[in-house]
Design an enzyme around this catalytic site. Sequence first.
Site, PDB file in Angstrom:
ATOM      1  N   LYS A 146       0.812  -1.217   0.000  1.00  0.00           N
ATOM      2  CA  LYS A 146       0.000   0.000   0.000  1.00  0.00           C
ATOM      3  C   LYS A 146       0.847   1.270   0.000  1.00  0.00           C
ATOM      4  CE  LYS A 146      -4.162  -2.076   1.916  1.00  0.00           C
ATOM      5  NZ  LYS A 146      -3.662  -3.435   2.254  1.00  0.00           N
TER       6      LYS A 146
HETATM    7  C1  LIG Z   1      -4.369  -4.606   1.746  1.00  0.00           C
HETATM    8  C2  LIG Z   1      -3.587  -5.888   1.744  1.00  0.00           C
HETATM    9  C3  LIG Z   1      -3.967  -6.996   0.939  1.00  0.00           C
HETATM   10  C4  LIG Z   1      -5.207  -6.978   0.092  1.00  0.00           C
HETATM   11  O1  LIG Z   1      -5.081  -6.140  -1.033  1.00  0.00           O
HETATM   12  P1  LIG Z   1      -6.380  -5.689  -1.833  1.00  0.00           P
HETATM   13  O2  LIG Z   1      -5.920  -4.658  -2.791  1.00  0.00           O
HETATM   14  O3  LIG Z   1      -7.330  -5.126  -0.802  1.00  0.00           O
HETATM   15  O4  LIG Z   1      -6.927  -6.899  -2.484  1.00  0.00           O
HETATM   16  C5  LIG Z   1      -3.168  -8.128   0.943  1.00  0.00           C
HETATM   17  N1  LIG Z   1      -2.062  -8.201   1.718  1.00  0.00           N
HETATM   18  C6  LIG Z   1      -1.678  -7.179   2.514  1.00  0.00           C
HETATM   19  C7  LIG Z   1      -0.468  -7.339   3.356  1.00  0.00           C
HETATM   20  C8  LIG Z   1      -2.412  -5.977   2.549  1.00  0.00           C
HETATM   21  O5  LIG Z   1      -2.030  -4.980   3.349  1.00  0.00           O
END
Ligand SMILES: *Cc1c(COP(=O)(O)O)cnc(C)c1O
Length: 439
Positions: free
Chosen positions: A107
Amino acid sequence: MKYYSTNKKAPVATLEKAVVKGLAEDRGLYMPERIKPLPASFFENIEQLSFQEIAYTVADAFFGEDVDAESLKKIVYDTLSFDCPVVRVTDQIYSLELFHGPTLAFKDVGARFMARLLQYFINAKNSDDQGLVNVLVATSGDTGSAVANGFLGVDGIHVYVLYPKGKVSPIQECQFTTLGQNITAVEVDGVFDDCQALVKNAFMDEELNQHMKLTSANSINVARFLPQAFYYFNAYARMKEALGSSAIDNLVMCVPSGNFGNICSALFGRKMGLPIRRFIAANNANDIFYHYLLTGKYEPKASKQTIANAMDVGDPSNFARIYDLHQGNYEEIVSYISGATYTDEQIRKIMKDCFNKTGYILDPHGACGFRALSEQLLPGEVGVFCETAHPAKFKDTVEAVIQSEVAIPDRLAAFMRGTKQSISLSKDFAEFKSFLMKR
Ligand SMILES: *Cc1c(COP(=O)(O)O)cnc(C)c1O
């Protein structure tokens, strides 16, 4: 470029509006009205380009009409101050490591890009409209740290991170409560839904909106979501560099998915011409998309708690984008996307097996991806899964499974040494409002 709502009942928006508002008036998600294919020559020579060069080309296709070239280049290069390398785990399976950013999860890419794009729009406004923009974000853990760190030190923006008291792990908490500067952590005596309700009420409160400029930075924002395509193009380039052109005709990309933003950006990449043969969406026990692929019916459920908690989503928002991208054509979707769903026990088992056989330490999210490739890859295919977070973020869980220590990276250790600073509030909106009115 204009952005339309997946619900088709709101006016089209400019990029600036889509970024500042996040969600369309009809509660739909914004989609770019065009997805520009990249030329064959780009893919022919892609392995000779750096991550930043590749990312800029992709960014230009989306944002080039709305952001001047020099600024966009700076935004992209500043965002990607860290690498997203592809690492070999077995002969057939590679890990796309997305955890080398400030908060050790994928993210960071979207949050850093969004912060810089928002700053660009603030600066582009004439000088008598230079009020501070306030970003409100409710978090159950990981989003808060990515957003807070993405915006840290960005002029003209102040971030308020609302999180539920005692419901966030100490490692997560320190990543947004120790920052200071333009980041304020607000510890709410309640649960995540209370935090989210406070943020929603704040956006709807007229008096508050006259007092200060408010915006959100949630994960459905186009400025957080589209930049995730960057690292898929780079992964292709690095695989081509490592294996040669002929070996990567059969590339399978596997994405551990919760809200489906990450995989959706990869599907956008494919629409732009990225040669990925097929995709696997790996779920934990929250198997809504898996069931959609089996039955053609989308049936949201209450989310279940798992050890891969960033994927505990019972009604994935970006399903609307995946549906729209294919005009709802189920046959087309299942023709190149398959699913997988794993219980906590299955996730633990693959973490242990993978570590014992290869020495590679998976986090619980990446483990779903690795397991899906292990089970579903056909002879001749090469698989890449997203390792979406560093295993140290889930240190206790991972160490209990692999019976071995997980080293904490320096940048995480630095957060843990910091002093917690936060404002304590109740879940009462009147109290939150008067706190903001005094700012
Ligand atoms: C947010 C997140 C996900 C999921 O990603 P999406 O885009 O919501 O499908 C998977 N793994 C981690 C570590 C995350 O922080």
